[in-house]
Design a protein around this motif. Structure first.
Motif, PDB file in Angstrom:
ATOM      1  N   MET A   1      19.551  72.213  16.719  1.00 54.53           N
ATOM      2  CA  MET A   1      20.261  71.100  17.407  1.00 54.53           C
ATOM      3  C   MET A   1      19.457  69.753  17.551  1.00 54.53           C
ATOM      4  SD  MET A   1      22.467  73.404  20.338  1.00 54.53           S
ATOM      5  CE  MET A   1      23.488  71.899  20.628  1.00 54.53           C
ATOM      6  N   ALA A   2      19.960  68.826  17.562  1.00 55.62           N
ATOM      7  CA  ALA A   2      19.038  67.651  17.896  1.00 55.62           C
ATOM      8  C   ALA A   2      19.368  67.266  19.390  1.00 55.62           C
ATOM      9  CB  ALA A   2      20.011  66.209  17.119  1.00 55.62           C
ATOM     10  N   LEU A   3      18.099  67.220  19.780  1.00 58.24           N
ATOM     11  CA  LEU A   3      18.051  66.870  21.341  1.00 58.24           C
ATOM     12  C   LEU A   3      17.541  65.659  21.923  1.00 58.24           C
ATOM     13  CD1 LEU A   3      17.785  68.490  24.120  1.00 58.24           C
ATOM     14  CD2 LEU A   3      15.469  68.916  23.520  1.00 58.24           C
ATOM     15  N   ASP A   4      18.365  65.041  22.625  1.00 60.21           N
ATOM     16  CA  ASP A   4      18.267  63.793  23.187  1.00 60.21           C
ATOM     17  C   ASP A   4      17.741  63.795  24.765  1.00 60.21           C
ATOM     18  OD1 ASP A   4      18.141  61.219  24.194  1.00 60.21           O
ATOM     19  OD2 ASP A   4      20.032  60.432  23.236  1.00 60.21           O
ATOM     20  N   THR A   5      16.511  63.780  25.004  1.00 60.56           N
ATOM     21  CA  THR A   5      15.823  64.125  26.095  1.00 60.56           C
ATOM     22  C   THR A   5      16.335  63.152  27.333  1.00 60.56           C
ATOM     23  OG1 THR A   5      13.784  63.210  25.645  1.00 60.56           O
ATOM     24  CG2 THR A   5      13.997  65.530  25.376  1.00 60.56           C
ATOM     25  N   LYS A   6      16.293  61.589  26.883  1.00 57.10           N
ATOM     26  CA  LYS A   6      16.786  60.667  27.654  1.00 57.10           C
ATOM     27  C   LYS A   6      18.186  60.988  28.072  1.00 57.10           C
ATOM     28  CE  LYS A   6      13.572  57.280  25.949  1.00 57.10           C
ATOM     29  NZ  LYS A   6      13.616  55.854  25.173  1.00 57.10           N
ATOM     30  N   ALA A   7      19.185  61.266  27.349  1.00 57.04           N
ATOM     31  CA  ALA A   7      20.608  61.539  27.557  1.00 57.04           C
ATOM     32  C   ALA A   7      20.992  62.604  28.292  1.00 57.04           C
ATOM     33  CB  ALA A   7      21.574  61.019  26.322  1.00 57.04           C
ATOM     34  N   GLY A   8      19.829  63.857  28.092  1.00 56.13           N
ATOM     35  CA  GLY A   8      20.095  64.997  28.533  1.00 56.13           C
ATOM     36  C   GLY A   8      21.314  65.709  27.656  1.00 56.13           C
ATOM     37  N   LYS A   9      21.446  65.452  26.365  1.00 53.64           N
ATOM     38  CA  LYS A   9      22.397  66.108  25.570  1.00 53.64           C
ATOM     39  C   LYS A   9      21.602  66.748  24.277  1.00 53.64           C
ATOM     40  CE  LYS A   9      25.960  64.870  27.839  1.00 53.64           C
ATOM     41  NZ  LYS A   9      27.119  65.637  28.661  1.00 53.64           N
ATOM     42  N   ALA A  10      22.190  67.921  23.611  1.00 50.83           N
ATOM     43  CA  ALA A  10      21.900  68.320  22.588  1.00 50.83           C
ATOM     44  C   ALA A  10      23.171  68.439  21.430  1.00 50.83           C
ATOM     45  CB  ALA A  10      21.357  69.890  22.572  1.00 50.83           C
TER      46      ALA A  10
ATOM     47  N   TRP B   1      26.001  69.709  24.006  1.00 52.12           N
ATOM     48  CA  TRP B   1      25.832  70.584  25.036  1.00 52.12           C
ATOM     49  C   TRP B   1      24.998  70.015  26.123  1.00 52.12           C
ATOM     50  CZ3 TRP B   1      20.983  73.209  26.066  1.00 52.12           C
ATOM     51  CH2 TRP B   1      20.956  74.456  27.304  1.00 52.12           C
ATOM     52  N   ASP B   2      25.001  70.069  27.303  1.00 48.89           N
ATOM     53  CA  ASP B   2      24.302  69.675  28.366  1.00 48.89           C
ATOM     54  C   ASP B   2      23.011  70.194  28.595  1.00 48.89           C
ATOM     55  OD1 ASP B   2      23.250  68.443  30.462  1.00 48.89           O
ATOM     56  OD2 ASP B   2      25.104  69.370  31.994  1.00 48.89           O
ATOM     57  N   ALA B   3      22.168  69.359  28.053  1.00 53.24           N
ATOM     58  CA  ALA B   3      20.700  69.913  27.934  1.00 53.24           C
ATOM     59  C   ALA B   3      19.811  69.408  29.050  1.00 53.24           C
ATOM     60  CB  ALA B   3      20.008  69.586  26.592  1.00 53.24           C
ATOM     61  N   SER B   4      20.654  68.826  30.285  1.00 53.05           N
ATOM     62  CA  SER B   4      19.713  68.207  31.194  1.00 53.05           C
ATOM     63  C   SER B   4      18.698  69.282  32.102  1.00 53.05           C
ATOM     64  CB  SER B   4      20.660  67.429  32.231  1.00 53.05           C
ATOM     65  OG  SER B   4      21.502  68.530  32.618  1.00 53.05           O
ATOM     66  N   GLN B   5      19.242  70.358  31.958  1.00 51.14           N
ATOM     67  CA  GLN B   5      18.295  71.549  32.764  1.00 51.14           C
ATOM     68  C   GLN B   5      17.497  72.253  31.697  1.00 51.14           C
ATOM     69  OE1 GLN B   5      18.598  71.394  36.045  1.00 51.14           O
ATOM     70  NE2 GLN B   5      20.152  69.857  35.762  1.00 51.14           N
ATOM     71  N   TYR B   6      17.350  71.869  30.384  1.00 50.42           N
ATOM     72  CA  TYR B   6      16.595  72.566  29.618  1.00 50.42           C
ATOM     73  C   TYR B   6      14.992  72.053  29.718  1.00 50.42           C
ATOM     74  CZ  TYR B   6      14.693  74.346  24.894  1.00 50.42           C
ATOM     75  OH  TYR B   6      13.778  74.891  24.054  1.00 50.42           O
TER      76      TYR B   6
ATOM     77  N   SER C   1      15.848  83.125  20.557  1.00 53.27           N
ATOM     78  CA  SER C   1      17.242  83.406  20.320  1.00 53.27           C
ATOM     79  C   SER C   1      17.795  84.032  21.828  1.00 53.27           C
ATOM     80  CB  SER C   1      17.265  84.591  19.073  1.00 53.27           C
ATOM     81  OG  SER C   1      16.740  84.084  18.014  1.00 53.27           O
ATOM     82  N   LYS C   2      17.460  83.630  22.818  1.00 53.52           N
ATOM     83  CA  LYS C   2      18.077  83.809  24.166  1.00 53.52           C
ATOM     84  C   LYS C   2      19.050  82.718  24.225  1.00 53.52           C
ATOM     85  CE  LYS C   2      17.183  83.931  28.876  1.00 53.52           C
ATOM     86  NZ  LYS C   2      15.878  83.740  29.989  1.00 53.52           N
ATOM     87  N   GLU C   3      20.178  83.226  24.538  1.00 53.43           N
ATOM     88  CA  GLU C   3      21.382  82.628  24.805  1.00 53.43           C
ATOM     89  C   GLU C   3      21.426  81.617  26.093  1.00 53.43           C
ATOM     90  OE1 GLU C   3      26.078  83.165  26.177  1.00 53.43           O
ATOM     91  OE2 GLU C   3      25.506  84.386  24.255  1.00 53.43           O
ATOM     92  N   LEU C   4      21.372  80.338  26.016  1.00 52.35           N
ATOM     93  CA  LEU C   4      21.232  79.222  27.101  1.00 52.35           C
ATOM     94  C   LEU C   4      22.599  78.797  27.656  1.00 52.35           C
ATOM     95  CD1 LEU C   4      18.360  77.382  26.038  1.00 52.35           C
ATOM     96  CD2 LEU C   4      18.232  79.224  27.337  1.00 52.35           C
ATOM     97  N   GLY C   5      23.761  78.987  26.772  1.00 52.43           N
ATOM     98  CA  GLY C   5      24.882  78.682  27.127  1.00 52.43           C
ATOM     99  C   GLY C   5      25.866  78.783  25.901  1.00 52.43           C
ATOM    100  N   VAL C   6      27.166  78.553  26.004  1.00 57.89           N
ATOM    101  CA  VAL C   6      28.152  78.709  25.288  1.00 57.89           C
ATOM    102  C   VAL C   6      29.103  77.198  25.081  1.00 57.89           C
ATOM    103  CG1 VAL C   6      30.245  79.807  24.348  1.00 57.89           C
ATOM    104  CG2 VAL C   6      28.259  81.078  25.283  1.00 57.89           C
ATOM    105  N   VAL C   7      29.555  76.627  24.002  1.00 55.45           N
ATOM    106  CA  VAL C   7      30.426  75.541  23.899  1.00 55.45           C
ATOM    107  C   VAL C   7      31.545  76.215  23.324  1.00 55.45           C
ATOM    108  CG1 VAL C   7      30.694  73.306  22.720  1.00 55.45           C
ATOM    109  CG2 VAL C   7      28.494  74.015  23.547  1.00 55.45           C
ATOM    110  N   ASP C   8      32.662  75.917  23.852  1.00 55.97           N
ATOM    111  CA  ASP C   8      34.046  76.699  23.312  1.00 55.97           C
ATOM    112  C   ASP C   8      34.699  75.489  22.678  1.00 55.97           C
ATOM    113  OD1 ASP C   8      36.306  78.049  22.899  1.00 55.97           O
ATOM    114  OD2 ASP C   8      36.497  78.780  24.814  1.00 55.97           O
ATOM    115  N   LEU C   9      34.945  75.706  21.601  1.00 52.38           N
ATOM    116  CA  LEU C   9      35.894  74.491  20.676  1.00 52.38           C
ATOM    117  C   LEU C   9      37.421  74.954  20.565  1.00 52.38           C
ATOM    118  CD1 LEU C   9      33.314  73.743  17.889  1.00 52.38           C
ATOM    119  CD2 LEU C   9      33.692  72.490  20.047  1.00 52.38           C
ATOM    120  N   GLY C  10      37.574  76.129  21.174  1.00 50.06           N
ATOM    121  CA  GLY C  10      39.083  76.626  21.010  1.00 50.06           C
ATOM    122  C   GLY C  10      39.342  76.859  19.638  1.00 50.06           C
ATOM    123  N   ALA C  11      40.737  76.476  19.571  1.00 57.72           N
ATOM    124  CA  ALA C  11      41.331  76.777  18.272  1.00 57.72           C
ATOM    125  C   ALA C  11      41.354  75.695  17.208  1.00 57.72           C
ATOM    126  CB  ALA C  11      42.858  77.171  18.442  1.00 57.72           C
ATOM    127  N   VAL C  12      41.047  75.694  16.158  1.00 55.75           N
ATOM    128  CA  VAL C  12      40.785  74.785  15.399  1.00 55.75           C
ATOM    129  C   VAL C  12      41.362  74.940  14.024  1.00 55.75           C
ATOM    130  CG1 VAL C  12      38.593  73.901  16.670  1.00 55.75           C
ATOM    131  CG2 VAL C  12      38.531  75.389  14.557  1.00 55.75           C
TER     132      VAL C  12
END
Length: 225
Positions: free
Chosen positions: A111-120, A162-167, A142-153
């Motif tokens: 994932m591309a991590l933007d530390t300023k925006a706190g997003k991945a 993904w909110d990476a502000s706490q990473y 490989s430890k799970e940090l969170g899940v992004v649910d895209l639903g049905a596509v």
């Protein structure tokens, strides 16, 4: 007093003059001339040693001459095609330099991590309709940090964040795609954002060096961002 010039000396002089005009073309010309010379010697030997009661007819001689002309033509064609390939490779390299510094989308699960925006950020291709698509965000171990649910596509390409502000980790974030249609798994391809740092030619194929340390080819680029 007239001095006779032998045919061998004259031929040698002609060859020497042609060789001085272009080293590359003379090598190709000498190869073709050498093949023709060997063919003519074999043909003359065949004619000298043929059975007087069963001599070679015109059709046989014409066929053999046509064969040597075909071989010579193929050699010239191969030289021309190789020159075109070399020229195309050079043009491809020049065009590839326009990608240097640009972000591209390629296969990968980083994932591309933007530390300023706190997003991945990441993306994925789904090969068919899916009733559920979930993206597991993983750390370097490989430890799970969170899940992004895209639903049905439907089948297609999808971006996610993904909110990476706490990473607080140092290693790269990775992800894993879980796509299903009911109880059936749906094939998917993880895509990562990277930057082209340099380009080169490897065996005639354009090679793109990425900022992450990986490499890809021109056909490996899914999108230019």
């Amino acid at each position: 007093m007239t001095t006779a010039i032998s045919s061998t000396s004259a031929t040698s002089g002609v060859n020497n003059t042609a060789a001085s005009s272009s080293s590359t073309s003379s090598v190709n010309a000498n190869d073709a001339a050498g093949s023709q010379d060997r063919f003519l010697k074999l043909l003359v030997a065949q004619l000298n040693n043929q059975d007087p009661m069963n001599p070679m007819d015109n059709a046989q001689m014409t066929s053999q001459i046509a064969q040597i002309n075909t071989v010579t033509g193929i050699e010239k064609l191969n030289t021309t095609v190789q020159g075109m390939v070399d020229q195309f490779s050079s043009q491809q390299l020049m065009q590839g330099t326009a990608l240097v510094g640009h972000q591209v989308l390629v296969e990968g699960n980083t994932m591309a991590l933007d530390t300023k925006a706190g997003k991945a950020y990441g993306a994925l291709d789904v090969d068919g309709a899916a009733t559920s698509v979930k993206v597991q965000v993983l750390d370097a171990n490989s430890k799970e940090l969170g899940v992004v649910d895209l639903g049905a596509v439907e089948q297609g390409r999808y971006n996610f964040e993904w909110d990476a502000s706490q990473y607080k980790g140092d290693g790269p974030l990775k992800f894993k795609v879980l796509a299903t249609n009911g109880d059936t798994a749906v094939a998917s391809t993880p895509l990562t954002i990277d930057k082209v740092s340099s380009v080169s030619l490897s065996k005639g194929v354009l090679q793109l060096d990425l900022a992450s340390g990986g490499t890809t080819t021109q056909t490996g680029i899914k999108a230019i961002l």
